[in-house]
Scaffold this motif. Structure first.
Motif, PDB file in Angstrom:
ATOM      1  N   THR A 380       0.868  -1.179   0.000  1.00  0.00           N
ATOM      2  CA  THR A 380       0.000   0.000   0.000  1.00  0.00           C
ATOM      3  C   THR A 380       0.905   1.230   0.000  1.00  0.00           C
ATOM      4  OG1 THR A 380      -0.126  -0.190   2.415  1.00  0.00           O
ATOM      5  CG2 THR A 380      -1.968  -1.070   1.147  1.00  0.00           C
ATOM      6  N   GLY A 381       1.874   1.257   0.903  1.00  0.00           N
ATOM      7  CA  GLY A 381       2.896   2.294   0.985  1.00  0.00           C
ATOM      8  C   GLY A 381       4.066   1.753   1.784  1.00  0.00           C
ATOM      9  N   THR A 382       5.148   2.510   1.840  1.00  0.00           N
ATOM     10  CA  THR A 382       6.317   2.085   2.595  1.00  0.00           C
ATOM     11  C   THR A 382       6.539   3.036   3.775  1.00  0.00           C
ATOM     12  OG1 THR A 382       8.001   3.423   1.484  1.00  0.00           O
ATOM     13  CG2 THR A 382       7.336   1.358   0.397  1.00  0.00           C
ATOM     14  N   HIS A 383       7.661   2.861   4.472  1.00  0.00           N
ATOM     15  CA  HIS A 383       7.995   3.743   5.597  1.00  0.00           C
ATOM     16  C   HIS A 383       8.207   5.188   5.151  1.00  0.00           C
ATOM     17  CE1 HIS A 383      11.903   2.612   3.906  1.00  0.00           C
ATOM     18  NE2 HIS A 383      12.329   3.776   4.359  1.00  0.00           N
ATOM     19  N   ASP A 384       8.464   5.413   3.866  1.00  0.00           N
ATOM     20  CA  ASP A 384       8.670   6.769   3.352  1.00  0.00           C
ATOM     21  C   ASP A 384       7.376   7.440   2.909  1.00  0.00           C
ATOM     22  OD1 ASP A 384      11.409   7.037   3.744  1.00  0.00           O
ATOM     23  OD2 ASP A 384      11.920   6.161   1.811  1.00  0.00           O
ATOM     24  N   ILE A 423      -5.763  -1.780   0.759  1.00  0.00           N
ATOM     25  CA  ILE A 423      -5.211  -3.057   1.231  1.00  0.00           C
ATOM     26  C   ILE A 423      -5.750  -4.198   0.375  1.00  0.00           C
ATOM     27  CG2 ILE A 423      -5.198  -4.701   3.148  1.00  0.00           C
ATOM     28  CD1 ILE A 423      -5.237  -2.320   5.073  1.00  0.00           C
ATOM     29  N   GLN A 424      -7.048  -4.174   0.086  1.00  0.00           N
ATOM     30  CA  GLN A 424      -7.636  -5.216  -0.753  1.00  0.00           C
ATOM     31  C   GLN A 424      -6.990  -5.252  -2.132  1.00  0.00           C
ATOM     32  OE1 GLN A 424     -11.975  -4.164   0.106  1.00  0.00           O
ATOM     33  NE2 GLN A 424     -12.120  -6.346  -0.372  1.00  0.00           N
ATOM     34  N   LEU A 425      -6.841  -4.091  -2.761  1.00  0.00           N
ATOM     35  CA  LEU A 425      -6.225  -4.038  -4.087  1.00  0.00           C
ATOM     36  C   LEU A 425      -4.792  -4.565  -4.052  1.00  0.00           C
ATOM     37  CD1 LEU A 425      -7.491  -0.587  -5.435  1.00  0.00           C
ATOM     38  CD2 LEU A 425      -8.145  -2.866  -6.261  1.00  0.00           C
ATOM     39  N   THR A 426      -4.071  -4.249  -2.980  1.00  0.00           N
ATOM     40  CA  THR A 426      -2.696  -4.724  -2.847  1.00  0.00           C
ATOM     41  C   THR A 426      -2.655  -6.239  -2.701  1.00  0.00           C
ATOM     42  OG1 THR A 426      -2.100  -2.637  -1.768  1.00  0.00           O
ATOM     43  CG2 THR A 426      -0.564  -4.467  -1.507  1.00  0.00           C
ATOM     44  N   LEU A 427      -3.497  -6.767  -1.832  1.00  0.00           N
ATOM     45  CA  LEU A 427      -3.515  -8.209  -1.595  1.00  0.00           C
ATOM     46  C   LEU A 427      -4.025  -8.982  -2.810  1.00  0.00           C
ATOM     47  CD1 LEU A 427      -4.858  -8.284   2.080  1.00  0.00           C
ATOM     48  CD2 LEU A 427      -2.529  -8.770   1.333  1.00  0.00           C
ATOM     49  N   HIS A 428      -4.926  -8.374  -3.575  1.00  0.00           N
ATOM     50  CA  HIS A 428      -5.477  -9.063  -4.752  1.00  0.00           C
ATOM     51  C   HIS A 428      -4.592  -8.910  -5.990  1.00  0.00           C
ATOM     52  CE1 HIS A 428      -9.469 -10.630  -3.598  1.00  0.00           C
ATOM     53  NE2 HIS A 428      -9.412  -9.699  -2.659  1.00  0.00           N
ATOM     54  N   GLN A 439       0.578   0.393  10.316  1.00  0.00           N
ATOM     55  CA  GLN A 439      -0.272   1.570  10.483  1.00  0.00           C
ATOM     56  C   GLN A 439      -1.552   1.452   9.667  1.00  0.00           C
ATOM     57  OE1 GLN A 439       3.049   1.566  10.019  1.00  0.00           O
ATOM     58  NE2 GLN A 439       3.993   3.525  10.566  1.00  0.00           N
ATOM     59  N   ASP A 440      -1.464   0.800   8.485  1.00  0.00           N
ATOM     60  CA  ASP A 440      -2.648   0.651   7.645  1.00  0.00           C
ATOM     61  C   ASP A 440      -3.594  -0.402   8.201  1.00  0.00           C
ATOM     62  OD1 ASP A 440      -1.603   2.597   6.060  1.00  0.00           O
ATOM     63  OD2 ASP A 440      -1.065   1.284   4.383  1.00  0.00           O
ATOM     64  N   ILE A 441      -3.048  -1.471   8.752  1.00  0.00           N
ATOM     65  CA  ILE A 441      -3.893  -2.485   9.389  1.00  0.00           C
ATOM     66  C   ILE A 441      -4.653  -1.866  10.555  1.00  0.00           C
ATOM     67  CG2 ILE A 441      -3.855  -4.657  10.698  1.00  0.00           C
ATOM     68  CD1 ILE A 441      -1.415  -5.467   9.017  1.00  0.00           C
ATOM     69  N   HIS A 479      -9.301 -11.926   7.243  1.00  0.00           N
ATOM     70  CA  HIS A 479     -10.284 -12.176   6.190  1.00  0.00           C
ATOM     71  C   HIS A 479      -9.773 -11.690   4.836  1.00  0.00           C
ATOM     72  CE1 HIS A 479     -14.092 -12.484   4.061  1.00  0.00           C
ATOM     73  NE2 HIS A 479     -14.003 -11.202   3.746  1.00  0.00           N
ATOM     74  N   LEU A 480      -9.152 -10.511   4.805  1.00  0.00           N
ATOM     75  CA  LEU A 480      -8.616  -9.985   3.546  1.00  0.00           C
ATOM     76  C   LEU A 480      -7.487 -10.870   3.016  1.00  0.00           C
ATOM     77  CD1 LEU A 480      -8.473  -6.150   4.360  1.00  0.00           C
ATOM     78  CD2 LEU A 480     -10.240  -7.392   3.084  1.00  0.00           C
TER      79      LEU A 480
END
Length: 489
Positions: A380-384, A423-428, A439-441, A479-480
């Protein structure tokens, strides 16, 4: 890296509630298992300078002693309850004395601290440990000043002066080495625990080292320095997404012909050290192995620099020949040329895809999920980056609209809910590994951002709280992971 679809979580050790390798780290491993995750990614774990940046360390090898857990030492029978709050140097001195005298340890798995084990550690890590202990001791002797400010005999690494210093500071040098032994032992114990539960540890190697480091002090010949050992050029990147004036990192550049002449021995030693700690390694600023941005040291910004080629193919060949089981990931963000892509593909290294970079532009954007190839690590993103929620809240309307349209089109769901939708788009995505920052979770906003490139204040300080990881959030993320075919355990 792997043909299986996996999910990972990005959380630095210092972002655990305790910031250490103690009970919180083991609890986090357990939480990853519960969420179906199989990869824990951290930032570099080397000893940082006062700014806390893991990308500006005093050694390319030495571990961050601030991560040592007094609670874990107590658990292992080497620390009394009333000693837990002692300053680190005082605590480790007591532990060292107990271990030297054969003090009992509660560990029965063969991974406790022992005096013969310390002797073996000093022997196997000799290639960096001696220089590091000397450097740290001299640094303390001179009020933490940069080595360039030391008296000439020490600054120029005069052998006779260093021998005299060593002979009169044996106890201090031994304590510095023992502290590193404690770090490495605590890390190895955590790695065994994680691996036994199906969790791989994913580390990060900064491409450059700090000027004020044991590496540059001990071997200035490996770097582009002048006759007075001052930097002639410094590292950084030209103007980009993050900064209109580029980023002037200030690290010294390598003298590649000198390094190549001895078969890249320093680099191979560096990989050896990190391979003891991690199952997978990310090479930060991978494009610098093909060509790096050199800025004249007197320039105040990164604008007036130039690209200088590096022997990346020869270096990576030496790495893979020496460590055939090594698993590397290329951080290929920024200005990437066909030559950089060719170098990555030559060694079949996964690249990185950041979904925060995917929206608001053309349909041929390489970060869009349907353009991501399997041999990639998607984020989704990184530490930066800002947190995904913070990014979305500040995003222009056309970026939000693009994301909304894309999400509806590809996942057949109405309405964007952030950060869950990204997150969904990243995992899919097609990426074999998809990594989500903690932080995103936890659905946190900009206040939880880890680093803002080009700034020096307020970075690297964020810590999670266990109360933030509710059962609802943990089960929702599981679930995701399950619905994207990445579940583990």
């Amino acid at each position: 890296m792997t043909q299986a679809r996996q999910a990972g979580v990005l959380l630095h050790i210092t972002s655990l509630p305790s910031g250490s390798l103690g009970p919180d780290a083991y609890r986090f491993v357990d939480k990853l298992v519960e969420m179906g995750v199989s990869v824990w990614q951290t930032l570099p774990v080397n000893q940082p300078h006062g700014d806390h940046s893991p990308y500006q360390s005093v050694s390319a090898h030495a571990g961050h002693t601030g991560m040592i857990s007094a609670e874990q030492l107590q658990h292992d029978g080497l620390c009394l309850p009333d000693e837990v709050e002692l300053p680190l140097h005082a605590l480790i001195a007591k532990v060292m004395s107990r271990v030297q005298s054969g003090g009992a340890t509660s560990r029965t798995d063969g991974h406790g601290l022992t005096w013969p084990g310390f002797a073996r550690f000093c022997q196997t890590q000799h290639y960096w440990l001696e220089d590091f202990a000397l450097f740290q001791s001299l640094r303390e002797q001179h009020a933490e000043q940069s080595w360039q400010q030391w008296p000439e005999a020490y600054r120029l690494h005069d052998v006779m002066a260093l021998q005299a210093f060593t002979s009169t500071h044996q106890d201090k040098l031994s304590l510095i080495k023992f502290t590193q032994y404690v770090f490495f032992q605590q890390w190895v114990q955590l790695k065994i625990y994680a691996n036994q539960r199906g969790i791989q540890l994913f580390g990060d190697i900064p491409i450059f080292v700090a000027y004020d480091s044991a590496d540059v002090w001990a071997h200035p010949e490996w770097f582009k320095l002048d006759a007075d050992l001052n930097m002639t050029v410094v590292a950084g990147v030209p103007p980009d997404y993050f900064s209109e004036t580029g980023q002037r990192w200030g690290n010294p550049h390598y003298d590649w012909p000198v390094m190549q002449a001895d078969g890249f021995a320093w680099w191979l030693g560096r990989i050896d050290t990190q391979a003891q700690l991690f199952d997978v390694l990310r090479i930060d600023h991978f494009r610098g192995l093909q060509a790096a941005w050199e800025i004249p040291s007197m320039e105040p910004t990164a604008i007036n620099g130039s690209w200088q080629e590096a022997p990346g193919h020869a270096l990576l060949q030496a790495m893979t020949d020496t460590f055939p089981q090594l698993r590397l990931v290329a951080e290929d963000l920024g200005i990437i040329t066909p030559e950089v892509d060719a170098l990555r593909h030559a060694f079949d290294l996964p690249g990185m895809k950041i979904l925060q970079f995917a929206f608001g532009g053309d349909d041929d954007n390489p970060y869009l999920p349907d353009h991501i190839e399997p041999n990639s690590v998607a984020y989704t993103g990184t530490h930066d980056n800002d947190t995904t929620l913070g990014w979305y809240q500040a995003a222009p309307e056309h970026v939000r609209n693009h994301l909304q349209h894309y999400f509806t089109q590809h996942l057949q769901q109405d309405g964007v809910e952030m950060p869950t939708s990204l997150i969904q788009l990243t995992l899919h995505s097609n990426a074999n590994l998809a990594v989500v920052p903690m932080q995103d979770i936890l659905a946190l906003d900009t206040q939880a951002r880890m680093n803002t490139p080009g700034t020096t204040e307020g970075n690297w300080l964020w810590r999670m709280e266990w109360s933030q990881l509710t059962d609802e959030k943990r089960l929702a993320f599981r679930h995701l992971v399950e619905e994207s075919g990445r579940v583990h355990g």
